[in-house]
Scaffold this motif. Structure first.
Motif, PDB file in Angstrom:
ATOM      1  N   UNK A  97       0.845  -1.186   0.000  1.00 28.11           N
ATOM      2  CA  UNK A  97       0.000   0.000   0.000  1.00 28.11           C
ATOM      3  C   UNK A  97       0.887   1.244   0.000  1.00 28.11           C
ATOM      4  N   UNK A  98       0.441   2.329  -0.647  1.00 30.36           N
ATOM      5  CA  UNK A  98       1.247   3.560  -0.625  1.00 30.36           C
ATOM      6  C   UNK A  98       1.325   4.139   0.773  1.00 30.36           C
ATOM      7  N   UNK A  99       2.413   4.844   1.054  1.00 31.45           N
ATOM      8  CA  UNK A  99       2.600   5.415   2.379  1.00 31.45           C
ATOM      9  C   UNK A  99       1.535   6.432   2.745  1.00 31.45           C
ATOM     10  N   UNK A 100       0.867   7.024   1.734  1.00 32.13           N
ATOM     11  CA  UNK A 100      -0.142   8.036   2.004  1.00 32.13           C
ATOM     12  C   UNK A 100      -1.550   7.442   1.985  1.00 32.13           C
ATOM     13  N   UNK A 101      -1.699   6.141   2.254  1.00 24.23           N
ATOM     14  CA  UNK A 101      -2.999   5.490   2.091  1.00 24.23           C
ATOM     15  C   UNK A 101      -4.082   6.129   2.950  1.00 24.23           C
ATOM     16  N   UNK A 102      -3.723   6.664   4.118  1.00 24.95           N
ATOM     17  CA  UNK A 102      -4.728   7.286   4.967  1.00 24.95           C
ATOM     18  C   UNK A 102      -5.250   8.594   4.418  1.00 24.95           C
ATOM     19  N   UNK A 103      -4.496   9.214   3.501  1.00 25.78           N
ATOM     20  CA  UNK A 103      -4.891  10.505   2.950  1.00 25.78           C
ATOM     21  C   UNK A 103      -5.695  10.376   1.659  1.00 25.78           C
ATOM     22  N   UNK A 104      -5.731   9.196   1.082  1.00 23.84           N
ATOM     23  CA  UNK A 104      -6.439   8.977  -0.190  1.00 23.84           C
ATOM     24  C   UNK A 104      -7.517   7.926   0.054  1.00 23.84           C
ATOM     25  N   UNK A 105      -8.766   8.343  -0.085  1.00 22.08           N
ATOM     26  CA  UNK A 105      -9.862   7.449   0.294  1.00 22.08           C
ATOM     27  C   UNK A 105      -9.887   6.176  -0.550  1.00 22.08           C
ATOM     28  N   UNK A 106      -9.483   6.256  -1.802  1.00 20.92           N
ATOM     29  CA  UNK A 106      -9.452   5.063  -2.649  1.00 20.92           C
ATOM     30  C   UNK A 106      -8.637   3.967  -1.971  1.00 20.92           C
ATOM     31  N   UNK A 107      -7.434   4.308  -1.513  1.00 17.38           N
ATOM     32  CA  UNK A 107      -6.563   3.307  -0.894  1.00 17.38           C
ATOM     33  C   UNK A 107      -7.015   2.973   0.518  1.00 17.38           C
ATOM     34  N   UNK A 108      -7.551   3.936   1.248  1.00 21.41           N
ATOM     35  CA  UNK A 108      -8.007   3.622   2.607  1.00 21.41           C
ATOM     36  C   UNK A 108      -9.185   2.657   2.580  1.00 21.41           C
ATOM     37  N   UNK A 109     -10.063   2.777   1.571  1.00 25.18           N
ATOM     38  CA  UNK A 109     -11.172   1.834   1.440  1.00 25.18           C
ATOM     39  C   UNK A 109     -10.675   0.452   1.023  1.00 25.18           C
ATOM     40  N   UNK A 110      -9.732   0.411   0.108  1.00 28.06           N
ATOM     41  CA  UNK A 110      -9.112  -0.874  -0.251  1.00 28.06           C
ATOM     42  C   UNK A 110      -8.529  -1.542   0.986  1.00 28.06           C
TER      43      UNK A 110
END
Length: 372
Positions: A97-110
């Motif tokens: 996961x990218x280090x900024x996953x908490x800042x991007x909802x797409x990755x936080x939902x994944x």
């Protein structure tokens, strides 16, 4: 729902699934019997909440009928590991996961979907930070030591890392034969496949139905498979509407997110007849909406805007999201990826496969019919 129901047990010797020989009944067998994915079955049979009681009861009844027992299943996995010469399980799944996953909802939902499903299976989750896929494309990055040492039982990897890391993972002495599942995959590898072509068809098809005939669409120079598939979907929509793609589609190159406004200012000046824009993703769509406001371009009266992934709202004065966007279930994609990964872990020798995620279009106030 409390989620405190106990799992049904069978006192007699566990039965075998018909045609399965000596193989114990697996979570996948129970899921197939119920017509469900592995995720809710795993949650119910491990005592986790989050599944409707009617469905949970149906799962428990199926488990009892088939003779599923978690202890037998786990023992079978350990025995199969020893027979195959593979070390026993770490009970840990790795996910890039990218280090900024908490800042991007797409990755936080994944990530939410992945973590929920991994927990439901009783495994731990090792998050392996990766880099910005666009900014570092072609740059060699070392594989994480935990992966090289074989400290995970399988990996969930974004499709964009497949070309660079796939062969390296397979050649790593500590990991080589372990299962890998790709997110947003092509059909050439095991993973979760989102129908980008259908998403593109839905997005442009909606605009064409609203009378738009000159449509700006954002693109980057890197044409990896989802964006190529979207373009094919655009062409499908044009064919259905009897419109020439070459006349309808007006590309807008966006190489950096901070240059959206400059690119749109140029595009509007060059194509004053354009009445709609399709963005690469929701963050780009939001940047476009605010840029159009500063440029004096009214949305949706002068310009309709369609986003992609339905993760970032464009709120009105009451907080309601106004952004029309192609929608798919990121958390569901994460859960399905874990289910796919657990199949060869729980049943060594299980064939790799793909799961399809459908595209939908969430129509809101950022699009409207062309006036006149």
């Amino acid at each position: 729902m409390s989620g405190e129901s106990t799992v049904a047990t069978v006192a007699s010797r566990p039965r075998r699934r018909k045609g399965a020989g000596d193989r114990p009944v697996s979570l996948r067998d129970v899921a197939q019997h119920c017509g469900l994915s592995v995720y809710p079955v795993s949650r119910v049979l491990s005592g986790q909440p989050g599944v409707a009681e009617e469905t949970a009861e149906r799962i428990r009844e199926a488990a009892a009928e088939l003779g599923y027992q978690s202890e037998i299943n786990a023992a079978a996995r350990r025995l199969a590991s020893r027979k195959s010469g593979r070390k026993e399980l770490n009970h840990v799944i790795g996910v890039f996961m990218p280090g900024h996953l908490g800042a991007v909802r797409f990755f936080s939902e994944l990530f939410r979907g992945v973590s929920e499903a991994v927990s439901a299976h009783g495994f731990g989750l090792l998050v392996l930070p990766t880099y910005d896929l666009e900014a570092h494309r072609g740059v060699s990055v070392e594989l994480p030591p935990a992966v090289l040492r074989g400290e995970v039982d399988g990996l969930i990897v974004h499709h964009a890392l497949e070309e660079e890391w796939g062969a390296r993972l397979r050649s790593a002495a500590g990991f080589g034969s372990y299962p890998i599942v790709y997110l947003d995959a092509t059909r050439d590898v095991p993973g979760v496949v989102f129908d980008h072509r259908e998403g593109g068809r839905l997005a442009l098809g909606h605009l064409l139905e609203q009378g738009h005939r000159r449509v700006l669409y954002m693109r980057r120079s890197q044409g990896y498979h989802p964006r190529k598939a979207r373009l094919q979907g655009f062409r499908d929509a044009c064919k259905t509407a009897g419109v020439s793609p070459e006349e309808c589609l007006l590309p807008v190159s966006i190489e950096r997110d901070d240059l959206v406004e400059d690119a749109l200012r140029k595009a509007v000046a060059e194509h004053p007849e354009a009445t709609a824009l399709m963005a690469i993703n929701d963050p780009n769509a939001l940047a476009a909406c605010y840029a159009f406001e500063r440029l004096g371009v009214s949305i949706p009266d002068r310009m309709s805007v369609v986003g992609w992934d339905d993760t970032e709202p464009w709120p009105d004065a009451t907080g309601e999201n106004r952004l029309t966007s192609v929608d798919f279930d990121q958390a569901g994609m994460g859960r399905e990826a874990v289910g796919l990964l657990m199949e060869p872990i729980e049943t060594p020798g299980a064939k790799p496969r793909t799961v399809d995620m459908p595209a939908r279009l969430a129509v809101r106030q950022s699009t409207r019919r062309v006036a006149g």
